[in-house]
Design a protein around this motif. Structure first.
Motif, PDB file in Angstrom:
ATOM      1  N   GLY A  32       0.842  -1.193   0.000  1.00 17.04           N
ATOM      2  CA  GLY A  32       0.000   0.000   0.000  1.00 17.04           C
ATOM      3  C   GLY A  32       0.875   1.241   0.000  1.00 17.04           C
ATOM      4  O   GLY A  32       1.732   1.399   0.877  1.00 17.04           O
ATOM      5  N   GLN A  78      -1.874  -2.574  -3.457  1.00 18.02           N
ATOM      6  CA  GLN A  78      -3.164  -2.621  -2.777  1.00 18.02           C
ATOM      7  C   GLN A  78      -3.406  -1.331  -2.007  1.00 18.02           C
ATOM      8  O   GLN A  78      -3.011  -1.191  -0.847  1.00 18.02           O
ATOM      9  CB  GLN A  78      -3.250  -3.828  -1.843  1.00 18.02           C
ATOM     10  CG  GLN A  78      -4.645  -3.979  -1.290  1.00 18.02           C
ATOM     11  CD  GLN A  78      -4.906  -5.348  -0.722  1.00 18.02           C
ATOM     12  OE1 GLN A  78      -4.069  -6.217  -0.718  1.00 18.02           O
ATOM     13  NE2 GLN A  78      -6.108  -5.526  -0.230  1.00 18.02           N
ATOM     14  N   THR A  80      -5.991  -0.267  -0.672  1.00 16.96           N
ATOM     15  CA  THR A  80      -6.897  -0.390   0.469  1.00 16.96           C
ATOM     16  C   THR A  80      -6.161  -0.563   1.797  1.00 16.96           C
ATOM     17  O   THR A  80      -6.771  -0.448   2.853  1.00 16.96           O
ATOM     18  CB  THR A  80      -7.895  -1.550   0.272  1.00 16.96           C
ATOM     19  OG1 THR A  80      -7.162  -2.773   0.131  1.00 16.96           O
ATOM     20  CG2 THR A  80      -8.768  -1.314  -0.953  1.00 16.96           C
ATOM     21  N   ALA A  83      -6.725   2.414   4.047  1.00 13.42           N
ATOM     22  CA  ALA A  83      -8.114   2.778   4.329  1.00 13.42           C
ATOM     23  C   ALA A  83      -8.224   3.445   5.691  1.00 13.42           C
ATOM     24  O   ALA A  83      -7.598   3.018   6.654  1.00 13.42           O
ATOM     25  CB  ALA A  83      -8.995   1.533   4.288  1.00 13.42           C
ATOM     26  N   THR A  85     -10.859   4.045   8.526  1.00 10.35           N
ATOM     27  CA  THR A  85     -12.159   3.517   8.953  1.00 10.35           C
ATOM     28  C   THR A  85     -12.656   4.169  10.238  1.00 10.35           C
ATOM     29  O   THR A  85     -13.522   3.626  10.914  1.00 10.35           O
ATOM     30  CB  THR A  85     -12.054   1.995   9.164  1.00 10.35           C
ATOM     31  OG1 THR A  85     -11.043   1.737  10.153  1.00 10.35           O
ATOM     32  CG2 THR A  85     -11.710   1.280   7.874  1.00 10.35           C
ATOM     33  N   ARG A  90     -18.126   3.206   5.731  1.00 10.17           N
ATOM     34  CA  ARG A  90     -17.526   3.176   4.401  1.00 10.17           C
ATOM     35  C   ARG A  90     -16.110   3.718   4.504  1.00 10.17           C
ATOM     36  O   ARG A  90     -15.895   4.876   4.867  1.00 10.17           O
ATOM     37  CB  ARG A  90     -18.338   4.021   3.426  1.00 10.17           C
ATOM     38  CG  ARG A  90     -17.799   3.967   2.019  1.00 10.17           C
ATOM     39  CD  ARG A  90     -18.786   4.602   1.041  1.00 10.17           C
ATOM     40  NE  ARG A  90     -18.251   4.481  -0.295  1.00 10.17           N
ATOM     41  CZ  ARG A  90     -17.997   5.516  -1.071  1.00 10.17           C
ATOM     42  NH1 ARG A  90     -18.253   6.736  -0.661  1.00 10.17           N
ATOM     43  NH2 ARG A  90     -17.517   5.321  -2.270  1.00 10.17           N
ATOM     44  N   PRO A  91     -15.093   2.896   4.190  1.00  5.58           N
ATOM     45  CA  PRO A  91     -13.705   3.359   4.318  1.00  5.58           C
ATOM     46  C   PRO A  91     -13.400   4.512   3.369  1.00  5.58           C
ATOM     47  O   PRO A  91     -13.943   4.591   2.265  1.00  5.58           O
ATOM     48  CB  PRO A  91     -12.878   2.137   3.930  1.00  5.58           C
ATOM     49  CG  PRO A  91     -13.811   0.987   3.887  1.00  5.58           C
ATOM     50  CD  PRO A  91     -15.187   1.531   3.712  1.00  5.58           C
ATOM     51  N   PHE A  93     -10.304   6.315   1.269  1.00  9.47           N
ATOM     52  CA  PHE A  93      -8.991   5.991   0.719  1.00  9.47           C
ATOM     53  C   PHE A  93      -8.239   7.250   0.296  1.00  9.47           C
ATOM     54  O   PHE A  93      -7.335   7.200  -0.525  1.00  9.47           O
ATOM     55  CB  PHE A  93      -9.144   5.036  -0.470  1.00  9.47           C
ATOM     56  CG  PHE A  93      -9.893   3.783  -0.109  1.00  9.47           C
ATOM     57  CD1 PHE A  93      -9.306   2.822   0.690  1.00  9.47           C
ATOM     58  CD2 PHE A  93     -11.192   3.572  -0.560  1.00  9.47           C
ATOM     59  CE1 PHE A  93      -9.988   1.668   1.045  1.00  9.47           C
ATOM     60  CE2 PHE A  93     -11.882   2.419  -0.223  1.00  9.47           C
ATOM     61  CZ  PHE A  93     -11.275   1.462   0.577  1.00  9.47           C
TER      62      PHE A  93
END
Length: 148
Positions: A32, A78, A80, A83, A85, A90-91, A93
């Motif tokens: 990430g 990736q 995500t 993210a 949270t 709803r995360p 980004f």
């Protein structure tokens, strides 16, 4: 930059029903990239991943790095992993690196691993990918370049 590293006996990535990358023993790395990451973060993660001693020696102790076992790496981008949270369900980004800065860093990460003598298979940045793996151990390590 955040990496989830799984020791695997095999792993593969498929896009549109076509296997585009596969390895046997080694690491499956989910990478990430944060909006503030730089080549320094790449160098840090590459150094940590290539020196990570999580493969068993002749006495069954986790004492060997990936090169010692002739391992390979399946590298998957990736976003995500960054993210947020904290609010709602709803995360967000928003802190993940945008493609124009993240793709060159992802490529630099993979090239740096290859320059260490490792076989590196990859997915495709931004693609819908299906990942298959056999997690060996299981051994899963998370490294964040901002938590040195």
């Amino acid at each position: 930059m955040r990496a989830v590293i799984q020791r695997v006996s095999q792993a593969s990535v498929t896009i549109n029903n076509e296997t585009v990358g596969a390895i046997e023993q080694g690491f499956m790395v989910l990478l990430g990239i944060h909006e503030e990451d730089t080549l320094e973060d790449v160098a840090y993660l590459v150094r940590k991943i290539t020196k990570l001693r999580v493969f068993e020696d002749s006495e069954g102790k986790m004492n060997l790095d990936i090169s010692a076992v002739n391992g390979a790496i399946l590298s998957i981008s990736q976003f995500t992993l960054h993210a947020d949270t904290k609010k709602g369900n709803r995360p967000s980004f928003i802190k993940a690196g945008r493609p124009e800065m993240a793709i060159p860093l992802y490529d630099a990460f993979n090239q740096a691993l290859q320059s260490e003598g490792l076989l590196v298979a990859t997915g495709e940045f931004g693609a819908n990918m299906q990942i298959a793996l056999i997690n060996d151990g299981p051994v899963t390590i998370i490294i964040d370049s901002k938590e040195k």
